[in-house]
Design a protein around this motif. Structure first.
Motif, PDB file in Angstrom:
ATOM      1  N   PHE A 118      33.521   6.625 -39.863  1.00  0.00           N
ATOM      2  CA  PHE A 118      34.320   5.907 -39.042  1.00  0.00           C
ATOM      3  C   PHE A 118      35.638   6.542 -38.114  1.00  0.00           C
ATOM      4  CE2 PHE A 118      36.110   4.964 -43.262  1.00  0.00           C
ATOM      5  CZ  PHE A 118      37.235   4.918 -43.094  1.00  0.00           C
ATOM      6  N   SER A 119      35.723   6.016 -37.050  1.00  0.00           N
ATOM      7  CA  SER A 119      36.902   6.776 -36.155  1.00  0.00           C
ATOM      8  C   SER A 119      38.293   6.416 -36.481  1.00  0.00           C
ATOM      9  CB  SER A 119      36.489   6.541 -34.654  1.00  0.00           C
ATOM     10  OG  SER A 119      36.651   4.937 -34.638  1.00  0.00           O
ATOM     11  N   GLY A 120      39.110   7.212 -35.810  1.00  0.00           N
ATOM     12  CA  GLY A 120      40.430   6.849 -35.931  1.00  0.00           C
ATOM     13  C   GLY A 120      40.942   5.694 -35.381  1.00  0.00           C
ATOM     14  N   SER A 121      40.064   4.933 -34.177  1.00  0.00           N
ATOM     15  CA  SER A 121      40.351   3.805 -33.786  1.00  0.00           C
ATOM     16  C   SER A 121      39.957   2.617 -34.801  1.00  0.00           C
ATOM     17  CB  SER A 121      39.647   3.708 -32.381  1.00  0.00           C
ATOM     18  OG  SER A 121      38.362   3.829 -32.404  1.00  0.00           O
TER      19      SER A 121
ATOM     20  N   ALA B 281      40.326  12.026 -35.214  1.00  0.00           N
ATOM     21  CA  ALA B 281      40.155  11.998 -36.578  1.00  0.00           C
ATOM     22  C   ALA B 281      39.054  11.151 -37.061  1.00  0.00           C
ATOM     23  CB  ALA B 281      41.297  11.377 -37.321  1.00  0.00           C
ATOM     24  N   PHE B 282      38.434  11.497 -38.012  1.00  0.00           N
ATOM     25  CA  PHE B 282      37.166  10.749 -38.524  1.00  0.00           C
ATOM     26  C   PHE B 282      37.206  10.596 -40.078  1.00  0.00           C
ATOM     27  CE2 PHE B 282      35.551  15.083 -37.836  1.00  0.00           C
ATOM     28  CZ  PHE B 282      34.938  15.228 -38.825  1.00  0.00           C
ATOM     29  N   PHE B 283      36.697   9.405 -40.564  1.00  0.00           N
ATOM     30  CA  PHE B 283      36.834   9.274 -42.007  1.00  0.00           C
ATOM     31  C   PHE B 283      35.534   8.835 -42.713  1.00  0.00           C
ATOM     32  CE2 PHE B 283      40.590   8.087 -39.670  1.00  0.00           C
ATOM     33  CZ  PHE B 283      41.758   8.324 -40.425  1.00  0.00           C
ATOM     34  N   SER B 284      35.341   9.195 -44.257  1.00  0.00           N
ATOM     35  CA  SER B 284      34.009   8.725 -44.722  1.00  0.00           C
ATOM     36  C   SER B 284      34.343   8.591 -46.075  1.00  0.00           C
ATOM     37  CB  SER B 284      32.968   9.700 -44.396  1.00  0.00           C
ATOM     38  OG  SER B 284      31.857   9.423 -45.336  1.00  0.00           O
ATOM     39  N   VAL B 285      34.224   7.495 -46.631  1.00  0.00           N
ATOM     40  CA  VAL B 285      34.120   7.355 -48.283  1.00  0.00           C
ATOM     41  C   VAL B 285      32.829   7.939 -48.657  1.00  0.00           C
ATOM     42  CG1 VAL B 285      34.637   5.989 -50.118  1.00  0.00           C
ATOM     43  CG2 VAL B 285      35.472   5.342 -47.937  1.00  0.00           C
ATOM     44  N   LYS B 286      32.933   9.058 -48.904  1.00  0.00           N
ATOM     45  CA  LYS B 286      31.749   9.808 -48.911  1.00  0.00           C
ATOM     46  C   LYS B 286      30.794   9.988 -50.283  1.00  0.00           C
ATOM     47  CE  LYS B 286      28.791  12.875 -46.331  1.00  0.00           C
ATOM     48  NZ  LYS B 286      28.050  11.837 -45.635  1.00  0.00           N
ATOM     49  N   GLU B 287      31.651   9.732 -51.287  1.00  0.00           N
ATOM     50  CA  GLU B 287      31.170  10.227 -52.837  1.00  0.00           C
ATOM     51  C   GLU B 287      29.873   9.515 -53.004  1.00  0.00           C
ATOM     52  OE1 GLU B 287      35.788  10.433 -53.085  1.00  0.00           O
ATOM     53  OE2 GLU B 287      34.199   8.984 -51.973  1.00  0.00           O
TER      54      GLU B 287
ATOM     55  N   ALA C 102      39.796   2.841 -37.694  1.00  0.00           N
ATOM     56  CA  ALA C 102      40.827   3.066 -39.085  1.00  0.00           C
ATOM     57  C   ALA C 102      41.927   2.058 -38.526  1.00  0.00           C
ATOM     58  CB  ALA C 102      41.052   4.432 -39.320  1.00  0.00           C
ATOM     59  N   LYS C 103      42.436   2.218 -37.440  1.00  0.00           N
ATOM     60  CA  LYS C 103      43.500   1.491 -36.769  1.00  0.00           C
ATOM     61  C   LYS C 103      43.238   0.011 -37.110  1.00  0.00           C
ATOM     62  CE  LYS C 103      47.608   0.409 -34.574  1.00  0.00           C
ATOM     63  NZ  LYS C 103      47.360  -1.086 -34.424  1.00  0.00           N
ATOM     64  N   SER C 104      41.901  -0.359 -36.598  1.00  0.00           N
ATOM     65  CA  SER C 104      41.614  -1.928 -36.457  1.00  0.00           C
ATOM     66  C   SER C 104      41.459  -2.328 -37.872  1.00  0.00           C
ATOM     67  CB  SER C 104      40.303  -2.055 -35.681  1.00  0.00           C
ATOM     68  OG  SER C 104      39.388  -1.339 -36.526  1.00  0.00           O
ATOM     69  N   LEU C 105      41.082  -1.376 -38.895  1.00  0.00           N
ATOM     70  CA  LEU C 105      40.887  -1.902 -40.270  1.00  0.00           C
ATOM     71  C   LEU C 105      42.460  -1.814 -40.865  1.00  0.00           C
ATOM     72  CD1 LEU C 105      37.915   0.236 -41.314  1.00  0.00           C
ATOM     73  CD2 LEU C 105      37.887  -2.347 -41.337  1.00  0.00           C
ATOM     74  N   GLY C 106      43.328  -1.303 -40.419  1.00  0.00           N
ATOM     75  CA  GLY C 106      44.682  -1.133 -41.089  1.00  0.00           C
ATOM     76  C   GLY C 106      44.958  -0.054 -41.809  1.00  0.00           C
ATOM     77  N   LEU C 107      44.041   0.820 -41.970  1.00  0.00           N
ATOM     78  CA  LEU C 107      44.155   2.024 -42.531  1.00  0.00           C
ATOM     79  C   LEU C 107      45.349   2.883 -42.178  1.00  0.00           C
ATOM     80  CD1 LEU C 107      43.265   3.837 -45.080  1.00  0.00           C
ATOM     81  CD2 LEU C 107      41.346   4.726 -43.493  1.00  0.00           C
ATOM     82  N   VAL C 108      45.468   3.157 -40.838  1.00  0.00           N
ATOM     83  CA  VAL C 108      46.650   3.623 -40.193  1.00  0.00           C
ATOM     84  C   VAL C 108      47.189   2.856 -39.461  1.00  0.00           C
ATOM     85  CG1 VAL C 108      45.061   5.796 -40.283  1.00  0.00           C
ATOM     86  CG2 VAL C 108      44.953   4.343 -38.186  1.00  0.00           C
ATOM     87  N   SER C 109      48.526   3.206 -39.153  1.00  0.00           N
ATOM     88  CA  SER C 109      49.342   2.313 -38.490  1.00  0.00           C
ATOM     89  C   SER C 109      49.254   2.558 -37.015  1.00  0.00           C
ATOM     90  CB  SER C 109      51.057   2.583 -39.005  1.00  0.00           C
ATOM     91  OG  SER C 109      50.943   2.123 -40.084  1.00  0.00           O
TER      92      SER C 109
END
Length: 275
Positions: free
Chosen positions: A182-185, A142-148, A187-194
């Motif tokens: 940013f990556s799934g890992s 998974a990968f994430f971006s606050v793209k707006e 996201a986990k370190s940031l607390g976005l995912v459990s």
């Protein structure tokens, strides 16, 4: 069950009270169209009002969770806003933005817990959606971006309001201003995912176990926990304590409480009435 253009509701086991709500535009990487913003709150409300539903799993069909808002939506906003009267143009645009916001906030208005299962892309409006969910899991890919910000937009459908309380203000500012991937890992370190799972299959099974575990608990306690946590975000500790005292004064003395205590004493699994 109603048919939707952009969504799919699935009950994978007739005996289960866990239902799946899938974003269903896989050929377009589940980009969110105007139809989605009309259909999503309706689908959530139908699941919320269904006494056979205890937990909702939100995921995306195809290779990605969500690639963001469909660019045609932005075009339609521009077209709708054409007017010689600046005040009326602004008022019309504000109403449309509020309509989009309400569709995402419907996740919080739903009494039943909503668990997000994220694989592939989760970009822009995809992050608006998952930050409104109660629990989030993702896959390693998974990968994430606050793209707006890269589309010359100040994110306006919930990310800037919800992300800071999840990952911390400083992290949210950095992600929102840079728009970086940013990556799934991470996201986990940031607390976005459990939890981060090795594959989508592993994630689906992991979420199923979590969801079934929640579904076996008292529905009054589960819906109350969600409601009190959400309300507590905007309250001081003292106000939050007062709110939950009032909540429990109306909900605590229930058949669920008697059944939970009885099951503990008899060392058996409790069986709760539907809500």
């Amino acid at each position: 069950m109603e048919n939707y253009k952009t969504l799919e509701i699935v009950q994978r086991s007739p005996k289960s009270s866990v239902f799946h709500l899938n974003l269903n535009r896989p050929s377009l990487r589940n980009a969110l169209s105007l139809d989605f913003f009309s259909e999503f709150p309706k689908a959530l409300d139908s699941l919320d009002q269904n006494p056979n539903v205890s937990v909702i799993i939100l995921s995306g069909n195809g290779a990605h969770f969500c690639s963001g808002i469909d660019l045609k939506v932005l075009d339609s906003i521009s077209e709708r806003s054409q007017s010689s009267d600046r005040g009326r143009t602004g008022e019309r645009l504000r109403r449309h933005i509020k309509f989009l916001q309400d569709a995402i906030t419907a996740i919080e208005h739903c009494r039943k817990p909503v668990i997000a299962g994220i694989h592939g892309a989760c970009i822009g409006a995809g992050i608006d959606v998952v930050t409104a969910c109660d629990i989030r899991f993702c896959t390693e890919d998974a990968f994430f971006s606050v793209k707006e910000v890269d589309l010359a937009i100040t994110a306006d459908v919930g990310t800037l309001q919800r992300l800071p309380s999840i990952v911390g203000y400083g992290n949210a500012v950095e992600l929102a201003l840079t728009g970086r991937r940013f990556s799934g890992s991470e996201a986990k370190s940031l607390g976005l995912v459990s939890t981060v799972f090795a594959s989508k299959e592993a994630m689906d099974e992991g979420i199923r176990l979590v969801a079934e575990g929640i579904a076996a608990k008292s529905p009054l306690a589960v819906t109350g926990t969600k409601a009190v946590l959400l309300r507590g975000r905007d309250l001081t500790v003292d106000q939050g304590l007062d709110y939950v005292a009032t909540w429990n004064s109306g909900m605590l003395l229930s058949g669920d409480l008697a059944e939970a205590v009885s099951a503990q004493i008899q060392k058996r699994k409790p069986v709760f009435a539907k809500l």
